[in-house]
Design an enzyme around this catalytic site. Structure first.
Site, PDB file in Angstrom:
ATOM      1  N   ASN A  46       4.452  10.425  78.908  1.00 49.59           N
ATOM      2  CA  ASN A  46       4.396  10.593  80.157  1.00 49.59           C
ATOM      3  C   ASN A  46       5.115  12.376  80.329  1.00 49.59           C
ATOM      4  OD1 ASN A  46       5.679   8.457  82.102  1.00 49.59           O
ATOM      5  ND2 ASN A  46       7.128   8.473  80.383  1.00 49.59           N
ATOM      6  N   HIS A 132      12.993   1.700  90.249  1.00 52.67           N
ATOM      7  CA  HIS A 132      13.369   1.938  88.954  1.00 52.67           C
ATOM      8  C   HIS A 132      14.400   0.572  87.562  1.00 52.67           C
ATOM      9  CE1 HIS A 132      13.663   3.170  84.857  1.00 52.67           C
ATOM     10  NE2 HIS A 132      12.484   3.068  84.548  1.00 52.67           N
ATOM     11  N   GLU A 175      12.520   5.508  94.888  1.00 57.01           N
ATOM     12  CA  GLU A 175      11.018   6.797  94.006  1.00 57.01           C
ATOM     13  C   GLU A 175      10.475   8.287  94.945  1.00 57.01           C
ATOM     14  OE1 GLU A 175       9.652   5.273  90.549  1.00 57.01           O
ATOM     15  OE2 GLU A 175      11.325   3.236  90.711  1.00 57.01           O
ATOM     16  N   SER A 179       6.742   4.499  90.142  1.00 57.85           N
ATOM     17  CA  SER A 179       6.007   4.652  88.359  1.00 57.85           C
ATOM     18  C   SER A 179       5.488   4.129  88.124  1.00 57.85           C
ATOM     19  CB  SER A 179       6.987   4.259  87.719  1.00 57.85           C
ATOM     20  OG  SER A 179       8.018   3.458  87.260  1.00 57.85           O
ATOM     21  N   ASP A 204      15.296   9.206  93.925  1.00 58.90           N
ATOM     22  CA  ASP A 204      14.687   9.832  92.400  1.00 58.90           C
ATOM     23  C   ASP A 204      13.266  10.405  92.201  1.00 58.90           C
ATOM     24  OD1 ASP A 204      13.700   8.922  89.661  1.00 58.90           O
ATOM     25  OD2 ASP A 204      14.431   6.958  89.207  1.00 58.90           O
ATOM     26  N   HIS A 207       9.495  11.269  88.108  1.00 65.79           N
ATOM     27  CA  HIS A 207       7.986  11.683  88.566  1.00 65.79           C
ATOM     28  C   HIS A 207       7.160  12.373  88.932  1.00 65.79           C
ATOM     29  CE1 HIS A 207       7.494   8.164  85.299  1.00 65.79           C
ATOM     30  NE2 HIS A 207       8.048   7.301  85.878  1.00 65.79           N
ATOM     31  N   LYS A 238      10.527  13.260  81.207  1.00 70.23           N
ATOM     32  CA  LYS A 238       8.723  13.992  81.519  1.00 70.23           C
ATOM     33  C   LYS A 238       8.442  14.685  81.538  1.00 70.23           C
ATOM     34  CE  LYS A 238      10.340   9.356  83.513  1.00 70.23           C
ATOM     35  NZ  LYS A 238      10.343   8.315  82.491  1.00 70.23           N
TER      36      LYS A 238
HETATM   37  C1  LIG Z   1      11.691   6.235  88.020  1.00 71.01           C
HETATM   38  C2  LIG Z   1      12.702   6.436  86.913  1.00 71.01           C
HETATM   39  N1  LIG Z   1      13.776   6.523  86.879  1.00 71.01           N
HETATM   40  C3  LIG Z   1      14.110   6.890  85.846  1.00 71.01           C
HETATM   41  C4  LIG Z   1      13.436   7.199  85.023  1.00 71.01           C
HETATM   42  C5  LIG Z   1      14.559   7.044  83.065  1.00 71.01           C
HETATM   43  O1  LIG Z   1      14.166   8.228  82.862  1.00 71.01           O
HETATM   44  P1  LIG Z   1      14.981   9.047  81.694  1.00 71.01           P
HETATM   45  O2  LIG Z   1      14.011   8.474  80.907  1.00 71.01           O
HETATM   46  O3  LIG Z   1      15.043  10.401  81.717  1.00 71.01           O
HETATM   47  O4  LIG Z   1      15.508   7.438  81.103  1.00 71.01           O
HETATM   48  C6  LIG Z   1      12.698   6.144  84.641  1.00 71.01           C
HETATM   49  C7  LIG Z   1      11.957   6.493  83.011  1.00 71.01           C
HETATM   50  O5  LIG Z   1      12.045   6.357  82.543  1.00 71.01           O
HETATM   51  C8  LIG Z   1      11.217   6.200  85.776  1.00 71.01           C
HETATM   52  O6  LIG Z   1      10.301   5.817  85.754  1.00 71.01           O
END
Ligand SMILES: Cc1ncc(COP(=O)(O)O)c(C=O)c1O
Length: 390
Positions: A46, A132, A175, A179, A204, A207, A238
């Site tokens: 990422n 997610h 989101e 993702s 969220d 990405h 990311k």
């Molecule tokens: C949409 C989404 N939200 C939250 C996260 C969590 O982020 P982090 O990897 O910083 O814990 C991710 C990825 O892992 C994600 O794809």
């Protein structure tokens, strides 16, 4: 058998369904990685903007470590609130166009922290069907009632909001860039539905940060929706190449989260290195605000190359490009063939994605060249053909 006797049975069941997962040691940033001495093209990172190994970003992490030590040593509310945390929060809030921001230990912890601070047992959360796991876990922890709307369907969301009984708080979550599918949420229509249903709206942007919007500020700001999205969540892990998470919000909401978000209160502040690296990445982004647009152009070229090979990148409109295989075992076999050919594209299987949609997930990064993307599209077609998938 002893108290652990059931573990082997569970593992055997996972293996039977090709749902067991393995760890491999790899290293490297951006579009390459090294596994057991061999270099691969890496489409499973990422590190979208190739910043995790950027010398200026690494130097910023080291400077902050030298100044502040290896760890924050305590919760932010005890003695672990560092100047670099507050500076980073100011910078993130300014980038996102919000009055305030609050850091969390990771993006996962941000979602698990913020949702239970907003809703509880007498409230409802309306979530896109594909959000997610961290958001779902946040809802579970909150005790709120979860209702899911069809993926990217504002009409269905509005219908659910209308049908829900009055009373209690309402929260809509989605989101902005999905993702696993790489498609984009119709944020203006979802925001209108949330406002019409008297619901808070959390987006969220894990990405989207660094990739979409002016200077990589995200899709919420590209759509000018700060007034309708009360909570814009993001991650440092990311595109910013570091580690940690955050939410951008009003100053009042930040104040409330500081006093009530358990995933903020009962854990140690971010290490200075993580905050320093994120600050370094924000500097790099400010000096070169077109990184996100360049990445999106590369991703577009990759989608074109896949189509030219007769493959379907589904609804991708971002740097995340799926190629759906369907069957779990076939997806693993295609991924193995690609790996033999020098390309890492992990097979993503349920429960990360819905059953029957196992896929190869390609993350294009700024470190990939157009020639590498063309070659990867060809190798993917060859691997699918060799497995009889097409
Ligand atoms: C949409 C989404 N939200 C939250 C996260 C969590 O982020 P982090 O990897 O910083 O814990 C991710 C990825 O892992 C994600 O794809």
């Amino acid at each position: 058998l002893g108290p652990e006797g059931w573990v082997e049975g569970e593992l055997a069941r996972l293996r039977e369904r090709h749902l067991d997962r393995r760890l491999t040691v790899s290293g490297g940033g951006g579009g390459r990685c090294r596994i057991e001495g061999r270099e691969y093209l890496n489409f499973s990172s990422n590190d979208y903007l190739d910043l995790a190994t950027d010398p200026a970003v690494v130097a910023a992490a080291m400077r902050e470590t030298e100044a502040g030590g290896a760890g924050a040593t305590a919760s932010r509310l005890m003695a672990g609130n560092l100047a670099c945390h507050e500076e980073l929060e100011r910078r993130l809030a300014a980038l996102k166009g919000y009055p305030a921001a609050l850091l969390f230990g990771s993006g996962y912890l941000a979602n698990v922290g913020v949702v239970p601070a907003l809703v509880g047992r007498h409230d409802r959360v309306f979530a896109d069907r594909l959000v997610h796991a961290s958001l779902i876990d946040g809802v579970t922890l909150s005790g709120a009632r979860l209702q899911r709307f069809r993926h990217n369907d504002p009409g269905h969301l509005a219908e659910l909001l209308r049908a829900a009984p009055a009373g209690g708080r309402r929260l809509v979550v989605t989101e902005s860039v999905f993702s696993m599918d790489g498609d984009l949420a119709p944020l203006p229509a979802l925001a209108a539905a949330a406002a019409g249903g008297d619901a808070l709206f959390l987006v969220d942007e894990a990405h989207a940060l660094g990739v979409f919007g002016p200077a990589g500020s995200g899709l919420v700001s590209e759509e000018n929706l700060q007034g309708r999205v009360q909570i814009a969540m993001g991650t440092l892990s990311k595109a910013l190449g570091s580690y940690g998470g955050f939410v951008a919000c009003s100053t009042a909401l930040r104040e409330l989260l500081v006093s009530t978000a358990r995933a903020f209160i009962f854990t140690t502040g971010l290490p200075p290195a993580a905050a320093g690296a994120a600050l370094g990445s924000l500097d790099r982004l400010a000096a070169d605000p077109d990184r996100g647009s360049r990445l999106l152009a590369l991703a577009g070229a990759f989608r074109d190359a896949l189509r030219a090979e007769g493959l379907d990148p589904a609804g991708s409109a971002s740097q995340i490009v799926p190629v759906i295989v369907g069957d779990n075992e076939k997806a693993l076999a295609v991924s193995r063939r690609l790996r033999e050919a020098g390309v890492i594209a992990v097979a993503v299987r349920p429960p990360t994605v819905p059953a029957g949609t196992a896929r190869l997930r390609f993350s294009v990064t700024l470190a990939h060249t157009r020639e590498e993307l063309l070659r990867t599209a060809r190798l993917t077609r060859e691997a699918l053909e060799a497995e009889g998938v097409r």
